[in-house]
Design a protein around this motif. Structure first.
Motif, short mmCIF file in Angstrom:
data_model
loop_
_atom_site.label_atom_id
_atom_site.label_comp_id
_atom_site.label_asym_id
_atom_site.label_seq_id
_atom_site.Cartn_x
_atom_site.Cartn_y
_atom_site.Cartn_z
N GLY A 1 0.79 -1.23 0.00
CA GLY A 1 0.00 0.00 0.00
C GLY A 1 0.82 1.27 0.00
N CYS A 2 2.10 1.17 -0.31
CA CYS A 2 2.96 2.36 -0.30
C CYS A 2 3.34 2.72 -1.74
N SER A 3 2.88 3.87 -2.20
CA SER A 3 3.12 4.26 -3.60
C SER A 3 4.62 4.45 -3.89
N ARG A 4 5.38 4.89 -2.85
CA ARG A 4 6.82 5.08 -3.07
C ARG A 4 7.52 3.75 -3.33
N LEU A 5 7.14 2.73 -2.58
CA LEU A 5 7.76 1.41 -2.78
C LEU A 5 7.25 0.74 -4.06
N LYS A 6 6.06 1.11 -4.49
CA LYS A 6 5.60 0.65 -5.82
C LYS A 6 6.53 1.20 -6.90
N ASP A 7 6.94 2.47 -6.74
CA ASP A 7 7.89 3.07 -7.68
C ASP A 7 9.21 2.31 -7.66
N VAL A 8 9.67 1.95 -6.48
CA VAL A 8 10.91 1.18 -6.35
C VAL A 8 10.79 -0.14 -7.12
N ALA A 9 9.67 -0.83 -6.94
CA ALA A 9 9.45 -2.11 -7.62
C ALA A 9 9.45 -1.93 -9.13
N LYS A 10 8.89 -0.82 -9.60
CA LYS A 10 8.85 -0.55 -11.03
C LYS A 10 10.23 -0.22 -11.57
N GLU A 11 10.97 0.60 -10.83
CA GLU A 11 12.32 1.00 -11.27
C GLU A 11 13.26 -0.20 -11.37
N VAL A 12 13.17 -1.11 -10.42
CA VAL A 12 14.15 -2.19 -10.34
C VAL A 12 13.98 -3.20 -11.47
N ARG A 13 12.89 -3.10 -12.21
CA ARG A 13 12.73 -3.99 -13.37
C ARG A 13 13.77 -3.72 -14.44
N ASN A 14 14.39 -2.53 -14.39
CA ASN A 14 15.40 -2.19 -15.39
C ASN A 14 16.78 -2.75 -15.08
N VAL A 15 16.90 -3.45 -13.94
CA VAL A 15 18.18 -4.06 -13.57
C VAL A 15 18.30 -5.41 -14.28
N ARG A 16 19.43 -5.61 -14.94
CA ARG A 16 19.63 -6.85 -15.71
C ARG A 16 20.89 -7.58 -15.22
N LEU A 17 21.05 -7.68 -13.90
CA LEU A 17 22.28 -8.28 -13.39
C LEU A 17 22.06 -9.63 -12.72
N LEU A 18 20.89 -10.21 -12.87
CA LEU A 18 20.63 -11.48 -12.18
C LEU A 18 20.62 -12.68 -13.12
N GLU A 19 21.02 -12.45 -14.40
CA GLU A 19 21.11 -13.60 -15.30
C GLU A 19 22.20 -14.54 -14.82
N ARG A 20 22.11 -15.78 -15.25
CA ARG A 20 23.09 -16.79 -14.81
C ARG A 20 24.50 -16.37 -15.22
N GLY A 21 25.42 -16.58 -14.32
CA GLY A 21 26.82 -16.30 -14.61
C GLY A 21 27.26 -14.89 -14.24
N THR A 22 26.31 -14.01 -13.86
CA THR A 22 26.70 -12.65 -13.52
C THR A 22 27.29 -12.61 -12.11
N GLN A 23 28.09 -11.58 -11.85
CA GLN A 23 28.74 -11.46 -10.56
C GLN A 23 27.73 -11.33 -9.43
N LEU A 24 26.65 -10.56 -9.65
CA LEU A 24 25.65 -10.36 -8.61
C LEU A 24 25.01 -11.69 -8.23
N ARG A 25 24.60 -12.44 -9.22
CA ARG A 25 23.95 -13.72 -8.93
C ARG A 25 24.92 -14.67 -8.20
N GLN A 26 26.13 -14.77 -8.70
CA GLN A 26 27.12 -15.65 -8.09
C GLN A 26 27.42 -15.24 -6.65
N GLY A 27 27.52 -13.92 -6.43
CA GLY A 27 27.79 -13.43 -5.09
C GLY A 27 26.67 -13.76 -4.12
N LEU A 28 25.42 -13.60 -4.57
CA LEU A 28 24.28 -13.90 -3.70
C LEU A 28 24.16 -15.40 -3.44
#
Length: 608
Positions: free
Chosen positions: A462-489
């Motif tokens: 119910g928080c419009s600001r966090l809805k914006d966060v959820a929408k913005e983060v869709r533009n992140v493309r660092l979780l594909e297999r083999g990426t440093q972010l995914r491997q680190g997590l």
């Protein structure tokens, strides 16, 4: 081996400092790679390398791919060609020798999103850039620069804007450092040299004292005047180094068999020699959002169908638009087209301050910290998102929102400390509920699934600001297999049974991503503004601009046009150069979409 033109053969034959000029697809990059291999084979001593510098990671990736595909270059020759961005090279110099210009021994990079946060306290004191007087702009710039320098000198946090200036000072002041670099890199190739800023030129001047320089340039592709590119830069190079000059302007290898390059050159001079150009298509649309986007989607679907049916692997289709705002509008439209049209899978090259700061919020929630200070940290990250998502131009609304959340947090904590109930109408009520839901989420240890699950909680809350966060983060493309972010997590979960260090891993992944050169060239459908297309190439390109808004037949606004307001204003050199760069990114076909009732002025004859 590729069939070389006489001009390219001359580049290979001549020794010493060189200036190689040519238009899009003229073979500058190809011949520079062959030249580097020849130098590696005939001239270098053991462990020496040729350094190839470019502005954009996309160009670096394309050069690396071209080197790999060149069968006539041996593995050893390829190993001795080092390709990198100017930023990455400057950072290596600063990390090792930055103490010579007063920096602390321990340095970290202040990324653009965190620079925006750090400078927001300065920027909050000023109106929008467009409403500032020349004196106010100068004062604002001076205060920003002072804060950048303070962060660098006192805290060792170095933003990208300081890289070139400090490296220039360092190299001009230290013969020993210059000698170290020229011993390692006796030959340096400078790509897109026409866009070199004043600070970068100072670095080049210093490097040229010990290393032989080969500059690649298209004088008509200078589209970065706004960041200090000088139209006289090639003359500066000639005066300083007396290079041999090679002009490949008449060659076209990228879009061979088409007249795309010819049309681009005609755009540049404002005189069309033909009524039709092979490989250039035009389309018009009605001046309203629904019909404009319907025309665009239709063109995208047709182009995608053509490319799929061609059987080409890793085909690419770029949709190029004049502004950042249009990039987001087009991306949103492709994600959710109209009627029965399914979503069109694509990537969007948007400014990343907002998505990166949004990703930090998701990463923090993945940690599921439950100590007393964790909610405060969460709110502070959200305030940082407001401060930084606008980059160099934070909105008054975002700055006020951050202040509002901080004030609410102070009151919230006072209530908790004194045992009173928290305010029922607090802006933190919905935020706290979502934070609690994310903290209680059962995570699986699969970074992709867990990331999406946390994002879904923010999107559904119910928080419009966090809805914006959820929408913005869709533009992140660092979780594909083999990426440093995914491997680190993944490793973090294996080590601790939870994402204990997700925020630190995410921040480091974005720093590494900025310097990464192992990117594949873009494939599939890509949306970006016209400036970002520089140095790239695609199978097909669609150029799509905005449209006029009319009241009683009169244009009252005309945003997002290739030429501002679509008004003829003098020679319009920058607009012509930008348009030409965009048109000539295509190998097979460029389609230009413009409003039916107000055709782009660059497509009209001078007499109207």
């Amino acid at each position: 081996m590729v069939e070389l033109t006489d001009g390219q053969k001359e580049v290979l034959r001549v020794d010493g400092y060189q200036l190689v000029k040519g238009g899009p697809g003229s073979g500058k990059t190809t011949v520079s790679i062959l030249k580097a291999a020849k130098i590696a084979r005939e001239t270098l001593r053991p462990e020496q390398r040729i350094l190839f510098l470019s502005f954009a990671r996309a160009t670096v990736s394309r050069v690396l791919e071209a080197i790999d595909e060149e069968n006539h270059i041996t593995r050893e020759e390829k190993r001795r060609i080092e390709v990198d961005t100017y930023h990455a090279f400057f950072w290596r110099v600063l990390k090792t020798h930055g103490y010579l210009v007063g920096f602390p021994r321990r340095l970290t990079i202040l990324t653009p999103p965190n620079e925006a946060i750090a400078l927001s306290s300065v920027r909050s004191n000023y109106k929008k850039e467009s409403k500032l007087s020349a004196e106010e702009k100068a004062q604002k710039w001076e205060r920003e620069d002072a804060e950048r320098n303070r962060l660098a000198m006192e805290e060792g946090k170095i933003c990208f804007d300081l890289f070139a200036g400090r490296v220039g000072t360092l190299l001009h002041g230290s013969q020993k450092v210059r000698t170290l670099i020229s011993t390692m890199y006796p030959f340096i190739i400078l790509d897109e040299f026409q866009d070199t800023s004043a600070d970068q030129w100072r670095v080049v001047e210093a490097l040229g004292r010990g290393s032989t320089l080969i500059a690649l340039a298209d004088p008509e592709q200078r589209i970065f005047d706004f960041i200090g590119a000088d139209p006289e830069r090639l003359d500066h190079f000639k005066a300083a180094f007396k290079p041999s000059v090679h002009d490949l302007a008449g060659d076209n290898h990228r879009s061979k068999g088409t007249e795309i390059a010819l049309f681009g050159n005609d755009i540049l001079v404002g005189r069309f020699r033909q009524s039709n150009y092979q490989g250039i298509d035009f389309g018009v649309f009605e001046s309203n959002q629904n019909q404009a986007f319907a025309t665009l989607v239709t063109q995208v679907l047709q182009a995608r169908k053509r490319l799929i049916e061609s059987g080409k692997r890793d085909w690419s289709l770029a949709i190029l638009v004049p502004t950042k705002k249009m990039t987001r509008l087009v991306s949103d439209t492709l994600r959710e087209p109209f009627g029965t049209v399914p979503p069109i899978n694509h990537t969007a090259a948007v400014d990343m301050e907002g998505p990166i700061l949004a990703a930090e919020i998701i990463a923090f929630l993945l940690q599921q910290d439950r100590d007393e200070a964790s909610f405060d940290q969460f709110v502070e990250l959200l305030c940082g998102y407001f401060h930084g998502r606008g980059g160099a131009a934070p909105t008054k609304g975002d700055l006020e929102e951050a202040a509002r959340f901080r004030a609410a947090l102070t009151k919230w904590n006072e209530c908790l400390a004194t045992g009173r109930p928290t305010p029922a109408k607090s802006v933190l009520k919905a935020t706290g509920g979502i934070y609690g839901s994310a903290s209680a989420l059962a995570l699986a240890g699969d970074p992709d699934k867990d990331w999406v699950a946390v994002r879904a909680i923010l999107a559904a809350g119910g928080c419009s600001r966090l809805k914006d966060v959820a929408k913005e983060v869709r533009n992140v493309r660092l979780l594909e297999r083999g990426t440093q972010l995914r491997q680190g997590l993944v490793q973090d979960w294996r080590d601790f049974g939870r994402y204990r260090n997700a925020l630190a891993i995410t921040r480091q992944a974005f720093v590494q991503e900025h310097f990464a050169t192992a990117h594949k060239p873009e494939s599939g459908v890509v949306v970006m503004n016209m400036h970002k297309a520089k140095g790239k190439q695609f199978d097909e390109v669609i150029i799509f601009e905005g449209w006029p808004r009319r009241v009683r037949g009169e244009i009252v606004a005309n945003p997002d046009r290739i030429v501002g307001g679509n008004v003829r204003d003098g020679a319009m050199i920058q607009a012509r150069q930008n348009f030409r760069v965009s048109v000539t990114r295509a190998k097979i076909r460029t389609t230009i979409l413009t409003p039916k009732d107000d055709i782009c002025v660059l497509l009209r004859r001078a007499d109207g």
